[in-house]
Design a protein around this motif. Structure first.
Motif, PDB file in Angstrom:
ATOM      1  N   PRO A  78       0.809  -1.221   0.000  1.00 48.86           N
ATOM      2  CA  PRO A  78       0.000   0.000   0.000  1.00 48.86           C
ATOM      3  C   PRO A  78       0.844   1.274   0.000  1.00 48.86           C
ATOM      4  CG  PRO A  78      -0.188  -1.192   2.104  1.00 48.86           C
ATOM      5  CD  PRO A  78       0.540  -2.087   1.162  1.00 48.86           C
ATOM      6  N   VAL A  79       1.985   1.262   0.721  1.00 47.97           N
ATOM      7  CA  VAL A  79       2.817   2.463   0.796  1.00 47.97           C
ATOM      8  C   VAL A  79       3.349   2.831  -0.592  1.00 47.97           C
ATOM      9  CG1 VAL A  79       4.900   3.476   1.803  1.00 47.97           C
ATOM     10  CG2 VAL A  79       3.430   1.982   3.194  1.00 47.97           C
ATOM     11  N   THR A  80       3.803   1.804  -1.332  1.00 51.51           N
ATOM     12  CA  THR A  80       4.332   2.019  -2.685  1.00 51.51           C
ATOM     13  C   THR A  80       3.268   2.631  -3.601  1.00 51.51           C
ATOM     14  OG1 THR A  80       5.663   0.033  -2.352  1.00 51.51           O
ATOM     15  CG2 THR A  80       5.493   0.873  -4.607  1.00 51.51           C
ATOM     16  N   VAL A  81       2.089   2.042  -3.540  1.00 46.53           N
ATOM     17  CA  VAL A  81       1.009   2.527  -4.403  1.00 46.53           C
ATOM     18  C   VAL A  81       0.635   3.963  -4.014  1.00 46.53           C
ATOM     19  CG1 VAL A  81      -1.431   2.233  -4.989  1.00 46.53           C
ATOM     20  CG2 VAL A  81       0.113   0.254  -5.004  1.00 46.53           C
ATOM     21  N   GLN A  82       0.533   4.214  -2.704  1.00 43.57           N
ATOM     22  CA  GLN A  82       0.188   5.573  -2.265  1.00 43.57           C
ATOM     23  C   GLN A  82       1.248   6.576  -2.699  1.00 43.57           C
ATOM     24  OE1 GLN A  82      -0.564   5.077   1.937  1.00 43.57           O
ATOM     25  NE2 GLN A  82      -2.413   3.875   1.459  1.00 43.57           N
ATOM     26  N   LYS A  83       2.506   6.162  -2.689  1.00 43.77           N
ATOM     27  CA  LYS A  83       3.580   7.049  -3.109  1.00 43.77           C
ATOM     28  C   LYS A  83       3.423   7.395  -4.604  1.00 43.77           C
ATOM     29  CE  LYS A  83       8.590   7.401  -3.244  1.00 43.77           C
ATOM     30  NZ  LYS A  83       9.849   6.627  -3.156  1.00 43.77           N
ATOM     31  N   ALA A  84       3.114   6.366  -5.396  1.00 43.69           N
ATOM     32  CA  ALA A  84       2.910   6.590  -6.831  1.00 43.69           C
ATOM     33  C   ALA A  84       1.767   7.584  -7.054  1.00 43.69           C
ATOM     34  CB  ALA A  84       2.605   5.261  -7.526  1.00 43.69           C
ATOM     35  N   MET A  85       0.728   7.402  -6.299  1.00 42.05           N
ATOM     36  CA  MET A  85      -0.428   8.294  -6.440  1.00 42.05           C
ATOM     37  C   MET A  85      -0.062   9.730  -6.091  1.00 42.05           C
ATOM     38  SD  MET A  85      -3.032   7.010  -7.695  1.00 42.05           S
ATOM     39  CE  MET A  85      -3.429   5.367  -8.269  1.00 42.05           C
ATOM     40  N   ARG A  86       0.694   9.890  -4.985  1.00 39.45           N
ATOM     41  CA  ARG A  86       1.097  11.247  -4.590  1.00 39.45           C
ATOM     42  C   ARG A  86       1.914  11.899  -5.703  1.00 39.45           C
ATOM     43  NH1 ARG A  86       1.860   9.027   0.479  1.00 39.45           N
ATOM     44  NH2 ARG A  86       4.113   8.857   0.153  1.00 39.45           N
ATOM     45  N   GLN A  87       2.754  11.094  -6.366  1.00 39.81           N
ATOM     46  CA  GLN A  87       3.563  11.626  -7.476  1.00 39.81           C
ATOM     47  C   GLN A  87       2.661  12.111  -8.615  1.00 39.81           C
ATOM     48  OE1 GLN A  87       6.869   8.487  -7.957  1.00 39.81           O
ATOM     49  NE2 GLN A  87       7.544  10.223  -9.252  1.00 39.81           N
ATOM     50  N   LEU A  88       1.681  11.286  -8.966  1.00 37.26           N
ATOM     51  CA  LEU A  88       0.772  11.657 -10.068  1.00 37.26           C
ATOM     52  C   LEU A  88      -0.040  12.906  -9.704  1.00 37.26           C
ATOM     53  CD1 LEU A  88      -0.504   8.113 -11.095  1.00 37.26           C
ATOM     54  CD2 LEU A  88       0.978   9.622 -12.453  1.00 37.26           C
ATOM     55  N   ILE A  89      -0.445  12.972  -8.443  1.00 38.82           N
ATOM     56  CA  ILE A  89      -1.179  14.164  -7.995  1.00 38.82           C
ATOM     57  C   ILE A  89      -0.256  15.380  -8.070  1.00 38.82           C
ATOM     58  CG2 ILE A  89      -2.246  15.293  -5.978  1.00 38.82           C
ATOM     59  CD1 ILE A  89      -3.324  12.461  -5.205  1.00 38.82           C
TER      60      ILE A  89
END
Lengths: 473, 473
Positions: free
Chosen positions: A40-51
């Motif tokens: 989950p941390v990895t995915v959330q990090k990716a999302m923060r980058q896209l945001i």
């Protein structure tokens, strides 16, 4: 490793986002975790980058979406093309409605100049209406009862002895002629069914008929009006149940049907079980003849009559009435109620106030010589400076000269060239429900200041000369 | 001999006249002479007799016609039945538009009482408009530019950062909500094509859709709004390109969509290439929540937004705006121009004046507690005197309570019995595009004086008691 994983997710999603429509929902974090074998941390990090890149936005509790703004945005409504499909009909603003440069000479519009309107009466009436009950209340769908009664009485006054006159309830108040025509065509003709229509005639009627998706059947007309036998054949041939006409001071040519034609046309529609839709638009704009509504001869509900005050009271007092009887009245009223529910009581109260003032009759009497003088001045200017432009029929009323140009003239080209030289005229094309019968333009003598008629005629004359030369060269 | 001949002619023609339609033309004198072997004097004598009997009338130069009046006349419009055919759709005046006896208690109408309107602002604005340019001039088809800008700015103020806000030209001024809806349904959906519509919803939208001859596809809705997945399936199944909804203070139940539902519905229409037609009718009639237009989240032209001032400014200032972008805007504008050309500049100037006065915000602030008090008073009266009438959802805004009656209640019977006892209520049936989902009535708490709420609830309570007893007996 985590960094690598999140970069991979970002890279893949960026490729997807490039082609995704704005607003598309991204896969859920749970789905991305499963797909990339990531936590989950990895995915959330990716999302923060896209945001952070401004590519997606998260709506808590709903999901993550492709942002519709990417940098400086150019709106793209291309998707609407598929949603809307090709239009059923051409609907366009008429050239007569154009707003033009303030220094141009405008002979294109369909409205009279302000000094031809009863301005003092209108302002006083609106001020009184602002203080009245009408300012704060709803009006019945059929109209202000006293205004209904006034419209009915005006028509009844023209009825010969023995004919049952229109009653107040037969008059339905509408917000201007086009509203009335739209409802009549929808309620009495209906989509896909034939409507007989004078040609040439008022472009607004053609537009309203196209909006109502009725099938137009042109009936040739002109200064002598339509041929009743041709009308009879067309009613029989098409099975049409309605004929739209302007017997009095027709737009565009200002002609009036000969006295015997009204009864003859009424006879035809009676025998064929059809309606005459009589558009008495210029009732108050008489010059050399008095209006004699055909509707006044009818007492079996064969004539649906339309009378407007927009052009004689004020363009801001958009009030007209449809007078119809029997089931036709009910259908038209139901259509109006669905379309607009009711017409503002302020406008109805003001209209009634104006037309019941002693000054109203005086205003109409004074208007005649003013319209006559303007008509004749523009005609003389054309004779002098644009002899190739021919007014074949001097209008007996209304606001316009219907001008025939030399055979073979490119009308649109003339309109364009006139505009280049600061003169705005209306191409006759808009008055024909089908192909135009000839090269015409329409010139309004009531809107522009007569001081400019000579200049206007000179411009038109030069443009026609040039067109003639280039046509012959 | 002459006498005999003319009597014979009279006799034969009277028989013919008995069955001839009014207005039918008699055979010419020449034809009658030939047929009866009679001279001109004989035929003329017969004609004079028929004229004297009031059976025919002569129109010089045209002919002799069967008179349409024969003694005391009862108009017969039966011929119209064949000409008009069966109606395409039921179009009727809504019961909410009824005018009622002055002593009756009216909870049926859709309008607020006059003391809830900014009367002082409206009268001053109309008086100023009467003195302004607007009183004597025509307005552009799209509307008064400053009023367009005001409507656009109101919506733009609700747009989150990053969303391209509506521009002034996107706002088209129309003469009230029904006019806007009619044009949207004609221009964006079109006859015979499916329109998804919340159920229950505003009867005026149902009526406008029926007038536009679109095919209605009801989507169940209620206090929680429609289910986006159901909407998605319905768009896919029907191929529809538009969904009509009232996300804010819906008519009839006054509910507001949950915060996440707007974006979710927007997501669905985006993915399906469809429009959301958002009718923000009660924007100014908030009580316990603030309006959050879904249109403010849209910048790809997926939302066509409608906002009206009729119910918050004055029923006489019939002004609303459709905010649409891209080709949809052009089609709606073209339809409006064909339908009514333009909206009176007096009304537009007055509306702009009212909403830009400092007093306008103050008026809206003062309106909230007034609506709240009225809503709660009517609710309490019902609790006390008509416990069988259940308000399942306390409205967050708007003017109405949506009241469920006991299962199996004959709603029309209750409405009729209430009227007999001097209470006018609206049957819920009109708010359903198809069969009603249950026995409902709608009660307007904003129109009648609150002093009469107790009496109204007592009448309703007694009528429901009687209905329950007779249903159980």
């Amino acid at each position: 490793m985590d960094d690598d994983s999140s970069s991979r997710i970002v890279r893949e999603l960026r490729r997807w986002i490039e082609t995704a429509p704005a607003g598309a929902r991204l896969p859920s974090n749970r789905a991305l975790m499963a797909r990339h074998g990531a936590g989950p941390v990895t995915v959330q990090k990716a999302m923060r980058q896209l945001i952070g890149l401004g590519l997606v936005e998260s709506r808590p509790g709903v999901g993550t979406f492709v942002r519709s703004i990417r940098g400086p945005r150019v709106a793209d409504y291309g998707w609407q093309t598929a949603a809307l499909g090709a239009p059923h009909r051409r609907l366009a603003l008429s050239s007569t409605q154009r707003t033009v440069a303030p220094d141009a000479i405008g002979l294109h519009s369909g409205y009279p100049a302000r000094d031809l309107l009863p301005e003092r009466l209108v302002r006083a009436a609106l001020a009184r209406a602002a203080r009245s009950e009408a300012a704060m209340t709803r009006t019945p769908a059929a109209g202000h009862p006293e205004l209904q009664a006034w419209f009915a009485a005006e028509l009844a006054a023209a009825a010969p002895a023995g004919v049952t006159a229109a009653a107040p309830r037969d008059a339905l108040v509408v917000a201007g002629s086009p509203s009335g025509l739209s409802s009549i065509f929808r309620a009495v003709v209906g989509p896909g069914r034939p409507l007989l229509i004078e040609s040439p005639t008022y472009w607004g009627a053609i537009l309203a008929a196209e909006q109502a998706a009725v099938e137009l059947v042109p009936i040739p007309s002109g200064p002598a009006g339509p041929d009743p036998e041709e009308l009879d054949r067309a009613l029989a041939r098409t099975g049409s149940r309605a004929f739209y006409a302007q017997p009095t001071f027709a737009n565009p040519d200002g002609a009036q049907w000969p006295a015997a034609l009204g009864p003859a046309v009424l006879d035809v529609v009676r025998r064929r079980g059809a309606f005459l839709v009589e558009d008495d638009w210029a009732h108050d704009l008489a010059i050399d003849a008095d209006p004699h509504p055909v509707a006044a001869l009818d007492d079996d509900g064969h004539v649906i009559y339309l009378r407007s005050l927009t052009k004689s009271v004020s363009p801001a007092v958009r009030v007209a009435a449809v007078i119809a009887r029997g089931p036709a009245r009910e259908r038209i009223l139901a259509d109006r109620a669905a379309e607009s529910m009711y017409v503002s009581g302020v406008l109805q109260a003001a209209a009634l106030d104006v037309v019941t003032q002693p000054g109203w009759r005086g205003h109409l009497r004074a208007l005649r010589p003013q319209l006559r003088a303007r008509r004749d001045l523009l005609g003389q200017s054309l004779d002098r400076h644009a002899p190739a432009a021919r007014v074949e029929h001097r209008p007996l009323g209304g606001l316009n000269l219907w001008v025939r140009l030399p055979e073979g003239t490119d009308v649109e080209g003339v309109v364009r060239d006139c505009q280049t030289h600061g003169l705005i005229v209306a191409a006759g094309t808009e008055w024909f429900p089908a192909e135009p019968a000839g090269p015409f333009i329409r010139l309004n003598y009531a809107g522009e200041h007569p001081d400019r008629f000579d200049e206007a005629a000179r411009i038109l004359g030069r443009v026609l000369d040039d067109a003639g030369r280039s046509g012959g060269g």
